[in-house]
Design an enzyme around this catalytic site. Structure first.
Site, PDB file in Angstrom:
ATOM      1  N   HIS A  18      32.580  74.445 -12.120  1.00  0.00           N
ATOM      2  CA  HIS A  18      33.482  75.451 -11.559  1.00  0.00           C
ATOM      3  C   HIS A  18      33.835  76.519 -12.596  1.00  0.00           C
ATOM      4  CE1 HIS A  18      37.747  76.512 -10.132  1.00  0.00           C
ATOM      5  NE2 HIS A  18      36.940  77.002  -9.219  1.00  0.00           N
ATOM      6  N   GLU A  45      29.091  77.364 -10.536  1.00  0.00           N
ATOM      7  CA  GLU A  45      29.792  78.338  -9.696  1.00  0.00           C
ATOM      8  C   GLU A  45      30.376  79.430 -10.572  1.00  0.00           C
ATOM      9  OE1 GLU A  45      33.641  79.640  -7.474  1.00  0.00           O
ATOM     10  OE2 GLU A  45      33.396  78.829  -9.481  1.00  0.00           O
ATOM     11  N   ASP A  47      32.500  83.461 -10.220  1.00  0.00           N
ATOM     12  CA  ASP A  47      33.179  84.411  -9.330  1.00  0.00           C
ATOM     13  C   ASP A  47      32.678  85.813  -9.633  1.00  0.00           C
ATOM     14  OD1 ASP A  47      35.212  82.541  -8.134  1.00  0.00           O
ATOM     15  OD2 ASP A  47      35.684  82.314 -10.262  1.00  0.00           O
ATOM     16  N   HIS A  60      37.436  85.940 -12.280  1.00  0.00           N
ATOM     17  CA  HIS A  60      38.137  85.316 -11.149  1.00  0.00           C
ATOM     18  C   HIS A  60      39.316  86.116 -10.605  1.00  0.00           C
ATOM     19  CE1 HIS A  60      41.064  82.656  -9.154  1.00  0.00           C
ATOM     20  NE2 HIS A  60      39.978  82.104  -8.633  1.00  0.00           N
ATOM     21  N   GLU A 119      30.379  82.964  -5.929  1.00  0.00           N
ATOM     22  CA  GLU A 119      31.532  83.153  -5.035  1.00  0.00           C
ATOM     23  C   GLU A 119      31.911  84.625  -5.005  1.00  0.00           C
ATOM     24  OE1 GLU A 119      35.416  81.181  -5.545  1.00  0.00           O
ATOM     25  OE2 GLU A 119      36.102  82.579  -3.989  1.00  0.00           O
TER      26      GLU A 119
HETATM   27  O1  G3P Z   1      34.283  76.848  -5.120  1.00  0.00           O
HETATM   28  C1  G3P Z   1      35.457  77.226  -4.554  1.00  0.00           C
HETATM   29  C2  G3P Z   1      36.489  77.636  -5.540  1.00  0.00           C
HETATM   30  O2  G3P Z   1      35.931  78.234  -6.662  1.00  0.00           O
HETATM   31  C3  G3P Z   1      37.437  78.548  -4.858  1.00  0.00           C
HETATM   32  O3  G3P Z   1      38.599  78.775  -5.510  1.00  0.00           O
HETATM   33  O4  G3P Z   1      40.159  80.158  -6.756  1.00  0.00           O
HETATM   34  O5  G3P Z   1      38.629  78.668  -7.980  1.00  0.00           O
HETATM   35  O6  G3P Z   1      37.771  80.708  -6.917  1.00  0.00           O
HETATM   36  P1  G3P Z   1      38.790  79.631  -6.847  1.00  0.00           P
HETATM   37 CA    CA Z   2      35.559  80.396  -7.502  1.00  0.00          CA
END
Ligand code: G3P
Ligand code: CA
Length: 258
Positions: A18, A45, A47, A60, A119
């Site tokens: 993440h 993952e 952002d 993020h 994301e």
């Molecule tokens: O994978 C989903 C997660 O990343 C969503 O929440 O706020 O960490 O981007 P956030």
């Molecule tokens: Ca995310």
């Protein structure tokens, strides 16, 4: 690396780091991605957002304060301005000098090494979304990563645009907090391939619906062995974790003994 579609046919469960290995390195930086790859994460993952001058960067928050030494909205800054900022010292002096990476740089860092969960941060409702999603797809194709990526978002309209441009793009609809529709309705409304929800949103009813309709579903953010076992018990197909160096060995242990 085989295409992600084939990878998920061969692997019933996917561990995704993440924002990189964000438990041990500053999130969404090259260093965090490298730590995730070193931990053996098959997927990472990140952002993605746009700068003022329409460059795609990995970041993020809407604002710069929490994870850089800058201030204000990221969308108000040019790429050059953003790349002056320190995106590592807030986490630890060991990471001083880490930068906000360009998306293309992180894709190239991961190419041939891991699958990417991109994301797309929620977009203001605008006619620009179609153009931005086309640019995102072009960028992913230009580095030959299209079939190694999935596109996830709380912004389901963005996922609809992606699928309208590339029918074979793989998308995951993240459940908007408070949305009590069933996972089948959420993915059905935007044509997504999979469903994503927070650990707090996992329950037997959602799990049963995903199993019944064969909807792959992933859970964020799963950081402990106990949380991992909970989501496995609820039939999840994947998780997103800040702690891949903890979760991957534990998953290997429990899957080899079951
Ligand atoms: O994978 C989903 C997660 O990343 C969503 O929440 O706020 O960490 O981007 P956030
Ligand atoms: Ca995310």
């Amino acid at each position: 690396m085989i295409p992600f579609n084939e990878f998920v046919e061969e692997n019933s469960f996917v561990v995704c780091a993440h924002r990189g290995a964000s438990g041990i390195a500053p999130e969404n930086t090259v260093a965090a991605v490298e730590r995730a790859l070193e931990s053996g994460a098959p997927m990472v993952e990140i952002d993605v957002q746009y700068t003022r001058d329409r460059q795609m960067v990995v970041f993020h928050d809407d604002t710069l304060e929490r994870t850089t030494n800058g201030t204000g909205l990221i969308t108000d800054r040019s790429l050059d301005e953003l790349q002056e900022l320190d995106a590592g010292s807030w986490f630890s002096p060991d990471f001083a000098g880490e930068r906000i990476p360009k998306l293309v740089d992180v894709l190239e860092q991961m190419r041939g090494r891991a699958y990417v969960n991109i994301e797309i941060k929620p977009r203001p409702a605008s006619e620009q979304t179609a153009r931005e999603m086309a640019e995102l797809l072009n960028l992913v194709r230009s580095v030959e990563m299209f079939n190694k990526c999935v596109f996830s978002s709380f912004d389901h309209a963005a996922l609809v645009y992606i699928r309208s441009i590339a029918r074979d793009a793989r998308t995951i609809a993240l459940n908007v907090p408070g949305d009590m529709r069933s996972p089948a309705r959420v993915v059905g409304a935007c044509g997504a391939d999979g469903f994503g929800c927070s650990l707090e949103e996992v329950n037997r009813q959602r799990a049963d619906i995903c199993q019944h309709f064969r909807i792959p579903y992933g859970v964020y953010t799963v950081n402990t062995p106990q949380e991992l076992e909970f989501v496995l018990d609820h039939g999840a197909s994947g998780i997103v974790t800040n702690m891949p160096h903890v979760i991957i060995p534990h998953y290997r242990t429990i899957s080899s003994t079951s």
